[in-house]
Design a protein around this motif. Structure first.
Motif, mmCIF file in Angstrom:
data_model
loop_
_atom_site.group_PDB
_atom_site.id
_atom_site.type_symbol
_atom_site.label_atom_id
_atom_site.label_comp_id
_atom_site.label_asym_id
_atom_site.label_seq_id
_atom_site.Cartn_x
_atom_site.Cartn_y
_atom_site.Cartn_z
ATOM 1 N N SER A 1 0.827 -1.207 0.000
ATOM 2 C CA SER A 1 0.000 0.000 0.000
ATOM 3 C C SER A 1 0.854 1.247 0.000
ATOM 4 O O SER A 1 1.986 1.243 0.505
ATOM 5 C CB SER A 1 -0.906 0.019 1.244
ATOM 6 N N ARG B 1 -9.684 -1.132 -4.939
ATOM 7 C CA ARG B 1 -8.319 -1.130 -4.394
ATOM 8 C C ARG B 1 -7.866 0.270 -3.973
ATOM 9 O O ARG B 1 -7.126 0.407 -3.004
ATOM 10 C CB ARG B 1 -7.340 -1.658 -5.442
ATOM 11 N N MET C 1 -3.856 3.738 -1.873
ATOM 12 C CA MET C 1 -3.687 2.667 -2.851
ATOM 13 C C MET C 1 -3.336 1.381 -2.129
ATOM 14 O O MET C 1 -2.285 1.294 -1.488
ATOM 15 C CB MET C 1 -2.586 3.039 -3.854
ATOM 16 N N LEU D 1 -1.538 -3.158 -4.351
ATOM 17 C CA LEU D 1 -0.870 -2.633 -5.539
ATOM 18 C C LEU D 1 -0.328 -3.742 -6.420
ATOM 19 O O LEU D 1 0.125 -4.797 -5.930
ATOM 20 C CB LEU D 1 0.244 -1.670 -5.139
ATOM 21 N N ASP E 1 0.353 -0.983 -11.802
ATOM 22 C CA ASP E 1 0.065 0.337 -11.238
ATOM 23 C C ASP E 1 1.287 1.256 -11.298
ATOM 24 O O ASP E 1 1.190 2.443 -10.970
ATOM 25 C CB ASP E 1 -0.389 0.215 -9.783
ATOM 26 N N VAL F 1 5.848 -0.426 -8.388
ATOM 27 C CA VAL F 1 5.417 -1.650 -7.711
ATOM 28 C C VAL F 1 6.235 -2.797 -8.274
ATOM 29 O O VAL F 1 6.080 -3.188 -9.437
ATOM 30 C CB VAL F 1 3.914 -1.908 -7.910
#
Length: 122
Positions: free
Chosen positions: A17, A66, A82, A85, A89, A120
Motif C-alpha cells: 500500500s 483497491r 492505494m 498494488l 500500477d 510496484v
C-alpha cells in the motif's frame, strides 16, 4: 498563481500500500474537482480517480475496490489510498485540480502537480 505539491510516492512490493497526498496552495477562491492521473512509460496519461467538492467520486475500472480517493476541503488537499498494488500500477501519478482563482473577474483554471513516481516491484 497556484501550486499543487504531491507526496507519498515510492517503491512498494506487489500487494503493498501507498498513500499519495496533494496540497493545493496559492490564489485559490474555490476548488471544484480534484483528481489523480497516471502515466506509465509509453502510455497516455489516464484518469485514476476524481472527487468533487461535494464528495462524489469516480474511479478507473482498473483500480475500483483497491484505491480510495478523499479530500480535505479545509486544507485544499486530496489523498489517494492505494491498496493491493500491482506491477501494472507502476507510473508517475499526477494531481489535478479544477478551480476558481481568487481574481476579478472570477477565472476558472485547471492545474497539475509535478508528478510522483510509484513503482510496484518485488
Amino acid at each position: 498563481q497556484v501550486q499543487l505539491v504531491e507526496s507519498g510516492g515510492g517503491l512498494v512490493q506487489p500487494g503493498g500500500s501507498l498513500r499519495l497526498s496533494c496540497a493545493a496552495s496559492g490564489s485559490i477562491f474555490s476548488i471544484n474537482a480534484m483528481g489523480w492521473y497516471r502515466q506509465a512509460p509509453g502510455k497516455q496519461r489516464e484518469l485514476v480517480a476524481a472527487i468533487t467538492s461535494g464528495g462524489s467520486t469516480n474511479y478507473a475500472d482498473s483500480v475500483k475496490g483497491r484505491f480510495t480517493i478523499s479530500r480535505d476541503n479545509a486544507k485544499n488537499t486530496v489523498y489517494l489510498q492505494m491498496n493491493s498494488l500491482k506491477p501494472e500500477d507502476t507510473a508517475v501519478y499526477y494531481c489535478n485540480a479544477d478551480l476558481f482563482l481568487r481574481v476579478v473577474p472570477r477565472t476558472r483554471g485547471e492545474f497539475w502537480g509535478q508528478g510522483t513516481q510509484v513503482t510496484v516491484s518485488s
